[in-house]
Each structure stands twice: as structure tokens, then as C-alpha cells.
Scaffold this motif. Structure first.
Motif, PDB file in Angstrom:
ATOM      1  N   THR A  66       5.642  10.814  -4.154  1.00 52.02           N
ATOM      2  CA  THR A  66       5.242  10.812  -5.563  1.00 52.02           C
ATOM      3  C   THR A  66       6.279  11.499  -6.444  1.00 52.02           C
ATOM      4  N   GLU A  67       7.278  12.142  -5.840  1.00 48.01           N
ATOM      5  CA  GLU A  67       8.332  12.803  -6.606  1.00 48.01           C
ATOM      6  C   GLU A  67       9.366  11.769  -7.049  1.00 48.01           C
ATOM      7  N   PRO A  68       9.631  11.645  -8.341  1.00 48.31           N
ATOM      8  CA  PRO A  68      10.597  10.629  -8.793  1.00 48.31           C
ATOM      9  C   PRO A  68      11.991  10.816  -8.210  1.00 48.31           C
ATOM     10  N   GLU A  69      12.377  12.069  -7.907  1.00 44.42           N
ATOM     11  CA  GLU A  69      13.732  12.316  -7.435  1.00 44.42           C
ATOM     12  C   GLU A  69      13.896  12.162  -5.929  1.00 44.42           C
ATOM     13  N   PHE A  86      18.298   2.457   7.018  1.00 42.88           N
ATOM     14  CA  PHE A  86      16.885   2.791   6.843  1.00 42.88           C
ATOM     15  C   PHE A  86      16.761   4.168   6.197  1.00 42.88           C
ATOM     16  N   ALA A  87      15.826   4.307   5.256  1.00 44.33           N
ATOM     17  CA  ALA A  87      15.589   5.587   4.597  1.00 44.33           C
ATOM     18  C   ALA A  87      14.125   5.682   4.217  1.00 44.33           C
ATOM     19  N   TRP A  88      13.623   6.901   4.124  1.00 45.34           N
ATOM     20  CA  TRP A  88      12.234   7.131   3.753  1.00 45.34           C
ATOM     21  C   TRP A  88      12.086   8.581   3.299  1.00 45.34           C
ATOM     22  N   SER A  89      11.063   8.852   2.523  1.00 44.39           N
ATOM     23  CA  SER A  89      10.796  10.228   2.142  1.00 44.39           C
ATOM     24  C   SER A  89      10.219  10.996   3.321  1.00 44.39           C
ATOM     25  N   ARG A  90      10.505  12.277   3.367  1.00 47.45           N
ATOM     26  CA  ARG A  90      10.086  13.095   4.497  1.00 47.45           C
ATOM     27  C   ARG A  90       8.565  13.171   4.614  1.00 47.45           C
ATOM     28  N   TYR A  91       8.128  13.307   5.844  1.00 45.04           N
ATOM     29  CA  TYR A  91       6.737  13.670   6.075  1.00 45.04           C
ATOM     30  C   TYR A  91       6.573  15.133   5.661  1.00 45.04           C
ATOM     31  N   PRO A  92       5.474  15.490   5.003  1.00 48.35           N
ATOM     32  CA  PRO A  92       5.351  16.841   4.425  1.00 48.35           C
ATOM     33  C   PRO A  92       5.577  17.988   5.407  1.00 48.35           C
ATOM     34  N   SER A  93       5.182  17.822   6.674  1.00 47.47           N
ATOM     35  CA  SER A  93       5.335  18.929   7.619  1.00 47.47           C
ATOM     36  C   SER A  93       6.741  19.041   8.191  1.00 47.47           C
ATOM     37  N   HIS A 109       0.851  -1.180   0.000  1.00 47.55           N
ATOM     38  CA  HIS A 109       0.000   0.000   0.000  1.00 47.55           C
ATOM     39  C   HIS A 109       0.885   1.228   0.000  1.00 47.55           C
ATOM     40  N   ALA A 110       0.637   2.141  -0.915  1.00 43.54           N
ATOM     41  CA  ALA A 110       1.400   3.383  -0.940  1.00 43.54           C
ATOM     42  C   ALA A 110       1.112   4.161   0.337  1.00 43.54           C
ATOM     43  N   ASP A 111       2.110   4.796   0.910  1.00 43.67           N
ATOM     44  CA  ASP A 111       1.914   5.611   2.095  1.00 43.67           C
ATOM     45  C   ASP A 111       2.885   6.785   2.064  1.00 43.67           C
TER      46      ASP A 111
END
Length: 747
Positions: A33-36, A55-62, A26-28
Motif C-alpha cells: 500500500t506504500e506508493p514508494e 521478478f520483483a515484489w514488495s516484502r512480506y511484513p515479517s 486481487h490485491a495481496d
């Protein structure tokens, strides 16, 4: 055990093939959504080459101040971590086992979707202490022993007979280089600042001249400083000071600033800090402080760029210069720790981050999506950065599983006898085996020992004199790597008749998740063919200068590569980095046996909306030294589909609709495997720009009539042996017998 699993277990611990196409359930929020943006890792049940995993992940928007990470096993939480960035590297290894992990911002209770991974007995323990422990380690090294030199470093007067035998040639070479090298004084007035922001041949030449001349002066400083440490001859000390002053006098806001030439800026800062480390008690305090002030100003420019927008490099790691700049900052901060006010800030920001992230251009198994030429340059930087970092911090980046996989990548894609690089910018250049041999010598590995023994070249004298003794590769018995290899995270496949035979056939295939991003080209599902070191099917064009008309209109375009295009050269999307990272390819199948290698690539996204499906399958029949290539492509509307052929020698069209390419003493014949009724294709010569001076290029393409779906099924007969070919078919497949070897090709 399947061939791919044998290879990945023996050669490099990587993803089991079944995970290559597995998606996130499931996408979360951790999957941007940014390819880069950085991708969440580990994921997809990956076997981790490195223990502990990163471990790595994209930032939470806030952009919360912290994140909480939970690692579970058998439904029970076994580790919890707190991170102030969107990555975390534990300092201690995990026990062998199957794990899941999730992360949430400290500000809300929104956990990410759990992702699973495995630590096995084959996962390599690579532990990196926390920042405070690393700082303490650096501080323990006395200044009388330069931080960047191995603990067992001794001047020439104390060399053992064995060290003399190994190192005196390098010392003699460095003295000779120092003595006869004509290094022109660097001066700001030689380079007018170009502020138009437009890349032209003039601006490119000016930037290259700055880089070349600064590097030459930097080399002289470091060589002279090292020669003084080895010989105590005062003339070398005088030269190091004279040249160091020249670098220090350059305007930090002028043409060598970060703004105008970041490569020159970082090299000046690194050279001055290396020189003050090597000559700490041999230069006066006033000059030392002056040099430190210059380093402070120049390194701060690097830090401000990388830390902009909330540490941009963590969220957007696909930055070729930025990733290297991070390594420079890590070493500069390490060698200046305690002497420059900002060094502690830089150190905590860069050292563990750099060790963790080397490099963004492949997954954990190693490799380099930007092409082997830029991989070679990265190997050179590794010697400049990792060796002194190891001496100063105690962390040996050559022990990192990624680094070992990177070495094996060169063995497969720049094997002994290679005459040009592969895939991406500067693919037309000749490999510098000195750099590759130097890099391979740092590994206690049977494959590294084989590669060092099998390639030519002598290690750079300066890096050799700073190397640990004895060199690690000498501790291993040489073993040839497998003849075929898949590097799944970059989508590259190598197939060789025999890696140890300089007369071998070498077939390369690429279908890369990196698309045409950065230094990559629109060549997903592309092939390159060599025989006996002669290029038979290759990439065309050359890098005259970055962003030139030829660069944009030919060199990076699909029509310049051995891929499928349509309607006279329309191909994959190479416009804009963000778009091209998403418009990519992937290897969807791979297997290897002693007789037959197979790979399949899906380049559908690379073509954009015009193409609904683009599959290429290749079979290398090792016993017959022949290749079957099948392309199946479908468009949104009808097109004339084209099977492109680019050769480094004349292409002769024969009356039976086949082609003959002969490069000096090596040849390949290409012929359709289906009748004209089954596959109505016609061949036509194509034109391209003038090739690089001193080289030859020929271009052509087989084309279909305008149709919604096209198929090409071609035989590449290396050596033009013209084997007998027979075919039987069912409703779902065709079975070919070629010179006694049978292959089944799906319809």
C-alpha cells in the motif's frame, strides 16, 4: 496490425496497449500500500522485453530470510527459485511461451496471487551469470590488462591505420585538455561543513563547488592515467599520482564524505580504484594500499546506506542518488575484487542488483520519468559505469532491452535540432548532444545509427579512447525511428511531423504514473510544442537552486505548465514525494498513422480530492500541421477552470478570442473550436517570476465561469495558416473538418 502494436514491435518491445489499464485481479501482500514500494513484476500479461524476465515484489511484513518462487506453464510448475531478497533474476533464458508466477515467504505457506506474462520471439535474451560465475570471470583477467579496458585494447604505438583515423582526434583532444586545463588543488579547508540541514542558496552553491572541483580533479587523474597507458610518457604517470594523492588526502568524514556530498564521495572512490586498476604495476605498493584504504572507507559508506533497513534500495527503488550510487558500488567492487577486504561483500550485494534494476525511472521498455535533462546525466553515468563493467564482467549492459529503449527515448524526445530539454527539473537547459551521441554509439541498432548520424557533437575524448573497437553503431544501416511513439510506463508521447526534418513540428504530451515525484513536476496532461527548433508552448521558470522559493512556488507547480488549473492557478499536488507518487496520471489511449496521431491522458489522481475527473485528448493532424486539444474536467464543487498557455515569445490576443505566438520565424495560432455559447471562455494575461536571464516568457490562460464541469476544445494552428474549420455534431460526438482533414471528437 494496429499502429501502436506496429510501433512497439518494431521500435521497442513493450506492453500491449490493452494491458496499460489492466489491474491486478486481487490485491495481496506482494502489492504494498506504500506508493514508494517496489511494484510486483512481471504482471498484467506483459510481453517481456527481456528474457529471462526480472521478478520483483514488495516484502512480506515479517521480512523472512528467503522467498520461494514458482513459475508455471499450462498449469504445471516448470521452474522453482529461491531468493534471499525481494527480487530474483534467473541466469538462463526461458523458452517462448505464456507463463504465470507466484511467490511466498519461506516462513509461511501464503502464496501471492498468480501473475501472468509472455515470452515471445521478440523478447531479447539477456542472461546474467550468477555471482560466483561473475567473480570467476573477473579474476581471470590479468592485471597487466586493466580490468576496465576492452580485451583488444592496445597502446597508440600498435594502432592500425583505421584505429588511428578513428581515435587520433580523441587522443589529441585529451592531450590538449590535459595540457591546458587549470585544475585547482582540492582541499578540505575550502569547504566548511554545513550542518544546519537547511537547503539555502549558499549551501547549494557549496555542494555544487565540491562536486565540480572533485569531478575536475578526478577527470585529470583518469585522463592522465589513460594517457600514460596509451603513450607510456612518464609525465602523465606523475600527474596521475599527484592528483590521486590529493583526492586520497581528503578527509573521508569531512565535506566530501557520503554524509555531506555523496556525489563527491562516490567519485573519489571510483577514481582511485580506476587509477589503481590502470596503473596497477606503475605505482608503488605503499601508495596503492593507501588508495585502496581510502576506497574501502568511502565505498563502505555507500554500502551501509544502501543496505540499511534490510537493503532499503530493494524495497524502495525510487531513489535518484541511491540508484546511481548502486552502480558506482558495483564498478568499485568489481575493480577492487580480491584487493579490498569488503569488495566481495559489495560485489555480491551490488553487481547483479544493479544490472537487474537499471533503472527505476521507467518500465522495461526504457525511458526516463525524471525528464530528459536527468536522462542525459544518466546516459553519461552509463558510459562511465557500463563500459568498464562490460570489460571486467563480460556482461554488456548496452545489450539490455531497457538500455536500447532508453536510447530510442532520446531519439524521440531529444531529436536532432532540439534546443531545450523536456519535462522535469532543468528542462530549460540545452541538450549536450555529445553525451547522447556517445551513448547511442554503443548500440548495434539501425535507430542508433540514424541518431548518431543525425545529431551534432563529438564524443568525450576519454570515453572514446576506452570504447570497444569498432564502435557498435557502425555495424548497422541507419533507419529513422517512427514519427510518433508512446513510452507507456512513464506516460510520455512524442508526435513529430518528420523526425528527420530539422524544420519539423514536435508535440510532446505527458501523463505520468510517476506524478510529480523526485525531479518531476505537476504537469500531468501537459503539452509542449516546438516548430523548427523554436519553442512555441513550453514549460516556464528555471531551476535557480533546489528547494528555492521559485522552485516550490512556481517551477514545479501546475500553473507554470500547459495544463488545466482552477481558481487562478490551483493545480496538481506537488507536496511531498510519497503523496505525489500516488497523485499521478496515465496515458489511457494512443494510436498513430501517417496522417493522424492520437493520445488521451487521465490526470484525475494528480489533482487530489478537489477534482473528480481530468481528461485531456490530443490529435495531431500531420497533414495539416495542426493540433486539437480537448480537456474535460469535473470538480467536487464548482470552480473557474483554466487552460494555461506558456510561451517563449510574446502572446498576442486577437479580437476573435484567438492567440498568436511568434518566436522569430515560427508561429502558432490558438483558437477555441466552439462558439462562446457552447464554450464561454475568456482569455487573460497571467504573471510569473522573472525568466532565466537571456530568455523570454509570456503567460496567459483561458478561463471558464465558475462551474462544476468545464470543457476546452482548442485548435493549435502551427504556422498560423488559418485553415477552414467546419463542424457537425451528434448527441455523442463532434466531427471537425480542418483544412480537408476530418477528426471526430467525443463529447
Amino acid at each position: 496490425m494496429p499502429a501502436i502494436q506496429r510501433f512497439l514491435t518494431r521500435a521497442l518491445i513493450a506492453l500491449p496497449f490493452a494491458t496499460l489499464t489492466a489491474g491486478v485481479a486481487h490485491a495481496d501482500w506482494v502489492l504494498s500500500t506504500e506508493p514508494e514500494a517496489v511494484r510486483p513484476a512481471p504482471s498484467n500479461y506483459q510481453i517481456q522485453p527481456q528474457n529471462p524476465p526480472a521478478f520483483a515484489w514488495s516484502r512480506y511484513p515479517s521480512k523472512p530470510p528467503q522467498y520461494y518462487i514458482e513459475v508455471s506453464q499450462n498449469g504445471q510448475v516448470v521452474y522453482t527459485f529461491t531468493a534471499d531478497k525481494n527480487w530474483y533474476l534467473p541466469s538462463k533464458a526461458f523458452p517462448v511461451g505464456h507463463y504465470s508466477w507466484r511467490v511466498r515467504p519461506s516462513t509461511i505457506a501464503q502464496w501471492s496471487t498468480p501473475r501472468e506474462f509472455d515470452i515471445t520471439a521478440n523478447s531479447t535474451v539477456f542472461e546474467v551469470p550468477d555471482n560466483s560465475s561473475l567473480r570467476s570471470f573477473v579474476a581471470t583477467k590479468p592485471r597487466q590488462v586493466a580490468r576496465q579496458l576492452p580485451n583488444n585494447f592496445v597502446p597508440k604505438s600498435q594502432w592500425t591505420p583505421a584505429m588511428l583515423a578513428e581515435r587520433k582526434p580523441a587522443l589529441d583532444a585529451l592531450i590538449n585538455e590535459y595540457t591546458y586545463r587549470n585544475v585547482k588543488t582540492v582541499n578540505d579547508a575550502d569547504w566548511p561543513i554545513l550542518t544546519s540541514g537547511t537547503t539555502t542558496s549558499i549551501s547549494t552553491a557549496s555542494a555544487a563547488d565540491i562536486r565540480t572541483r572533485v569531478n575536475a580533479t578526478a577527470r585529470q587523474v583518469e585522463a592522465a592515467a589513460m594517457l600514460y597507458r596509451l603513450t607510456l610518457d612518464k609525465k602523465y604517470l606523475t600527474e596521475a599520482i599527484t592528483r590521486g594523492d590529493q583526492l586520497a588526502n581528503l578527509n573521508i568524514n569531512g565535506p566530501t564524505s557520503f554524509k555531506y556530498q555523496d556525489q563527491a564521495n562516490r567519485q573519489i572512490a571510483l577514481t582511485l580504484i580506476k587509477a589503481t586498476d590502470l596503473l596497477y604495476y606503475d605505482i608503488d605498493a605503499t601508495r596503492r594500499q593507501w588508495w585502496w584504504n581510502v576506497v574501502d572507507a568511502r565505498a563502505q559508506q555507500i554500502y551501509l546506506d544502501l543496505s540499511a533497513n534490510g537493503d532499503r534500495i530493494d524495497q524502495y527503488p525510487y531513489d535518484s542518488h541511491g540508484g546511481t550510487n548502486l552502480g558506482f558500488l558495483a564498478l568499485i567492487s568489481t575493480l577492487s575484487l580480491g584487493n579490498i577486504k569488503n569488495s566481495g561483500l559489495w560485489f555480491d550485494f551490488s553487481v547483479r542488483s544493479y544490472i537487474n534494476s537499471v533503472y527505476a525511472w521507467s518500465g522495461p521498455e526504457g525511458g526516463f520519468a525524471n525528464g530528459t535533462a536527468y536522462g542525459q546525466y544518466t546516459a553519461d553515468y552509463a558510459l562511465q559505469l557500463w563500459q568498464p563493467l562490460m570489460a571486467a564482467t563480460g556482461v554488456n549492459l548496452f545489450d539490455k532491452p531497457w538500455a536500447r529503449g532508453f536510447m530510442q527515448y532520446f531519439a524521440h524526445f531529444v531529436p536532432p535540432g532540439s534546443t531545450s530539454h523536456l519535462f522535469g527539473d532543468e528542462n530549460e537547459t540545452v541538450p549536450d548532444f555529445r553525451m547522447l551521441k556517445s551513448y547511442a554509439q554503443r548500440f548495434n541498432s539501425p535507430y542508433a545509427a540514424w541518431y548518431v548520424k543525425s545529431i551534432s557533437g563529438t564524443e568525450d575524448s576519454l570515453s572514446a579512447l576506452m570504447a570497444p573497437y569498432p564502435l557498435p553503431y557502425t555495424q548497422s544501416t541507419p533507419v529513422q525511428p517512427p514519427n510518433a511513439a508512446l513510452y507507456p510506463s512513464i506516460g510520455w508521447v512524442a508526435m513529430h511531423s518528420n523526425l528527420s526534418d530539422l524544420k519539423r513540428t514536435s508535440l510532446y504530451f505527458k501523463s505520468s504514473p510517476y506524478g510529480a515525484y523526485n525531479h518531476s513536476h505537476g504537469d500531468q496532461n501537459g503539452i509542449i510544442l516546438f516548430s523548427g527548433g523554436r519553442k512555441l508552448l513550453g514549460e516556464s521558470g528555471y531551476l535557480d537552486y533546489y528547494n528555492s522559493p521559485m522552485f516550490n512556488d512556481w517551477y514545479r507547480q501546475s500553473k507554470a505548465h500547459n495544463v488545466v488549473t482552477y481558481d487562478k492557478g490551483i493545480g496538481q499536488d506537488v507536496t511531498g514525494n510519497t503523496a505525489t507518487l500516488a497523485k499521478n496520471g496515465k496515458v489511457t489511449a494512443f494510436s498513430t498513422t501517417s496522417a493522424l496521431d492520437y493520445a488521451e491522458g487521465d490526470a484525475t489522481p494528480a489533482y487530489g480530492a478537489a477534482v473528480k475527473s481530468a481528461l485531456r485528448r490530443i490529435w495531431y493532424l500531420r497533414g495539416q500541421d495542426a493540433v486539437i486539444v480537448q480537456d474535460k474536467i469535473t470538480g467536487a464543487v464548482a470552480h473557474s477552470w483554466e487552460f494555461n498557455v506558456h510561451a517563449a515569445a510574446p502572446i498576442t490576443y486577437n479580437s476573435d478570442n484567438s492567440l498568436t505566438i511568434t518566436n522569430v520565424d515560427r508561429s502558432v495560432c490558438i483558437r477555441p473550436l466552439l462558439s462562446a455559447a457552447q464554450m464561454p471562455v475568456t482569455y487573460a494575461t497571467r504573471s510569473g517570476p522573472a525568466p532565466k536571464p537571456g530568455t523570454y516568457e509570456a503567460h496567459g490562460a483561458y478561463a471558464t465561469p465558475s462551474t462544476l464541469s468545464g470543457e476546452f476544445l482548442m485548435l493549435l494552428d502551427v504556422g498560423c495558416k488559418r485553415p477552414s474549420v467546419s463542424m457537425s455534431e451528434t448527441t455523442t460526438s463532434r466531427t471537425f473538418t480542418i483544412g480537408g482533414q476530418t477528426v471526430t471528437v467525443p463529447k
